[in-house]
Design a protein around this motif. Structure first.
Motif, PDB file in Angstrom:
ATOM      1  N   SER A  28      81.219 122.319 -43.366  1.00  0.00           N
ATOM      2  CA  SER A  28      81.210 121.332 -42.292  1.00  0.00           C
ATOM      3  C   SER A  28      82.579 121.135 -41.653  1.00  0.00           C
ATOM      4  O   SER A  28      82.738 120.259 -40.793  1.00  0.00           O
ATOM      5  CB  SER A  28      80.696 119.986 -42.825  1.00  0.00           C
ATOM      6  OG  SER A  28      79.413 120.115 -43.397  1.00  0.00           O
ATOM      7  N   LYS A  29      83.573 121.919 -42.099  1.00  0.00           N
ATOM      8  CA  LYS A  29      84.944 121.846 -41.579  1.00  0.00           C
ATOM      9  C   LYS A  29      85.557 120.463 -41.782  1.00  0.00           C
ATOM     10  O   LYS A  29      86.217 119.920 -40.885  1.00  0.00           O
ATOM     11  CB  LYS A  29      84.974 122.236 -40.104  1.00  0.00           C
ATOM     12  CG  LYS A  29      84.531 123.668 -39.835  1.00  0.00           C
ATOM     13  CD  LYS A  29      84.646 124.031 -38.373  1.00  0.00           C
ATOM     14  CE  LYS A  29      84.227 125.477 -38.133  1.00  0.00           C
ATOM     15  NZ  LYS A  29      84.333 125.862 -36.706  1.00  0.00           N
ATOM     16  N   LEU A  30      85.324 119.890 -42.963  1.00  0.00           N
ATOM     17  CA  LEU A  30      85.902 118.597 -43.316  1.00  0.00           C
ATOM     18  C   LEU A  30      87.085 118.837 -44.247  1.00  0.00           C
ATOM     19  O   LEU A  30      86.982 119.597 -45.213  1.00  0.00           O
ATOM     20  CB  LEU A  30      84.864 117.713 -44.014  1.00  0.00           C
ATOM     21  CG  LEU A  30      83.562 117.453 -43.250  1.00  0.00           C
ATOM     22  CD1 LEU A  30      82.682 116.475 -44.028  1.00  0.00           C
ATOM     23  CD2 LEU A  30      83.837 116.932 -41.850  1.00  0.00           C
ATOM     24  N   GLU A  31      88.203 118.190 -43.967  1.00  0.00           N
ATOM     25  CA  GLU A  31      89.429 118.408 -44.717  1.00  0.00           C
ATOM     26  C   GLU A  31      89.824 117.155 -45.485  1.00  0.00           C
ATOM     27  O   GLU A  31      89.387 116.043 -45.179  1.00  0.00           O
ATOM     28  CB  GLU A  31      90.556 118.809 -43.762  1.00  0.00           C
ATOM     29  CG  GLU A  31      90.259 120.080 -42.975  1.00  0.00           C
ATOM     30  CD  GLU A  31      91.345 120.375 -41.954  1.00  0.00           C
ATOM     31  OE1 GLU A  31      92.036 119.428 -41.538  1.00  0.00           O
ATOM     32  OE2 GLU A  31      91.501 121.551 -41.579  1.00  0.00           O
ATOM     33  N   ASP A 204      84.781 119.904 -33.834  1.00  0.00           N
ATOM     34  CA  ASP A 204      84.042 120.641 -34.856  1.00  0.00           C
ATOM     35  C   ASP A 204      82.730 119.966 -35.235  1.00  0.00           C
ATOM     36  O   ASP A 204      81.943 120.533 -36.012  1.00  0.00           O
ATOM     37  CB  ASP A 204      84.902 120.792 -36.119  1.00  0.00           C
ATOM     38  CG  ASP A 204      86.102 121.692 -35.893  1.00  0.00           C
ATOM     39  OD1 ASP A 204      86.012 122.589 -35.027  1.00  0.00           O
ATOM     40  OD2 ASP A 204      87.132 121.506 -36.579  1.00  0.00           O
ATOM     41  N   MET A 205      82.488 118.776 -34.703  1.00  0.00           N
ATOM     42  CA  MET A 205      81.266 118.052 -35.038  1.00  0.00           C
ATOM     43  C   MET A 205      80.129 118.459 -34.099  1.00  0.00           C
ATOM     44  O   MET A 205      80.358 118.860 -32.952  1.00  0.00           O
ATOM     45  CB  MET A 205      81.487 116.543 -34.920  1.00  0.00           C
ATOM     46  CG  MET A 205      82.418 115.971 -35.966  1.00  0.00           C
ATOM     47  SD  MET A 205      82.615 114.189 -35.738  1.00  0.00           S
ATOM     48  CE  MET A 205      83.421 113.762 -37.277  1.00  0.00           C
ATOM     49  N   GLU A 206      78.918 118.329 -34.598  1.00  0.00           N
ATOM     50  CA  GLU A 206      77.748 118.618 -33.778  1.00  0.00           C
ATOM     51  C   GLU A 206      77.675 117.617 -32.627  1.00  0.00           C
ATOM     52  O   GLU A 206      77.810 116.414 -32.823  1.00  0.00           O
ATOM     53  CB  GLU A 206      76.487 118.532 -34.633  1.00  0.00           C
ATOM     54  CG  GLU A 206      75.204 118.854 -33.892  1.00  0.00           C
ATOM     55  CD  GLU A 206      73.971 118.751 -34.769  1.00  0.00           C
ATOM     56  OE1 GLU A 206      72.863 118.654 -34.221  1.00  0.00           O
ATOM     57  OE2 GLU A 206      74.129 118.751 -36.008  1.00  0.00           O
ATOM     58  N   ALA A 207      77.471 118.124 -31.422  1.00  0.00           N
ATOM     59  CA  ALA A 207      77.363 117.250 -30.259  1.00  0.00           C
ATOM     60  C   ALA A 207      76.032 116.497 -30.296  1.00  0.00           C
ATOM     61  O   ALA A 207      75.027 116.995 -30.809  1.00  0.00           O
ATOM     62  CB  ALA A 207      77.477 118.062 -28.975  1.00  0.00           C
TER      63      ALA A 207
END
Length: 216
Positions: A28-31, A204-207
């Protein structure tokens, strides 16, 4: 007739592998979030009074309430959020679901120190069910844009999070959320799982878009 075992179809049900949280964060590209980023996010909320918020540099975000529109089984509204500069000029707009009477609600707002990234969380209660949404106003060089975002929530077993489960519900104000802590720099500091904080770029979040939505 001889049926080779290598050609036989496998009719055994395959067990669903539980997705672990850290793997899901990578997907989910979370850091990870640093302590200074957490502190900045906690301090980034801007008070909302009479459906408006005053930001730095003379910027104002105000909700303009309109009427609700029904189309077959779904709804939309003519309501919208408007970002204005110190001279009162409109910089950007984004739709809202709030349209009293009927769709009562409110919103919360977080902003980066330079006001180049503004996050808004809205919720409405229709008398039948509840709805929530998130979107951002963001500045790129000399222009402003608005974009709805879907906050990623860890599904645990692969299904959608259970909002009745306190371990899956960071909730605070609103029907379910917010699932955010605030804004730090150009990132949103979110709460994808109870007790966990992660950093996410809104790009990077879903629109997401608020219309149409179903009541009931």
């Amino acid at each position: 007739m001889l049926l080779l075992s290598s050609c036989a179809s496998d009719t055994k049900p395959k067990a669903t592998q539980r997705l672990d949280f850290e793997t899901w964060c990578l997907q989910s590209k979370l850091e990870y979030v640093s302590p200074p980023e957490l502190s900045a996010a906690k301090a980034s909320e801007v008070p909302v009074q009479k459906l408006a918020a005053q930001l730095g540099g003379g910027l104002t975000v105000k909700l303009q309430c309109g009427i609700k529109i029904k189309s077959e089984s779904s709804f939309s509204t003519t309501s919208y959020y408007e970002l204005r500069d110190a001279k009162g000029s409109s910089l950007a707009k984004f739709p809202s679901r709030i349209s009293p009477p009927g769709f009562e609600g409110n919103f919360r707002l977080w902003s980066s120190p330079d006001s180049s990234l503004i996050l808004i969380y809205e919720w409405i209660v229709t008398g039948v069910d509840s709805h929530e949404m998130y979107f951002v106003f963001h500045k790129e060089e000399s222009w402003w844009s608005a974009r709805g975002v879907k906050i990623p929530l860890f599904p645990g077993s692969g299904n959608a999070p259970s909002l009745d489960d306190p371990n899956e519900r960071p909730g605070n104000t609103g029907p379910y959320g917010p699932h955010v802590l605030g804004v730090s720099g150009r990132s949103l500091i979110i709460i994808p799982k109870y007790g966990k904080h992660r950093r996410a770029r809104f790009e990077d979040m879903e629109a997401a878009h608020p219309f149409p939505f179903i009541v009931g």
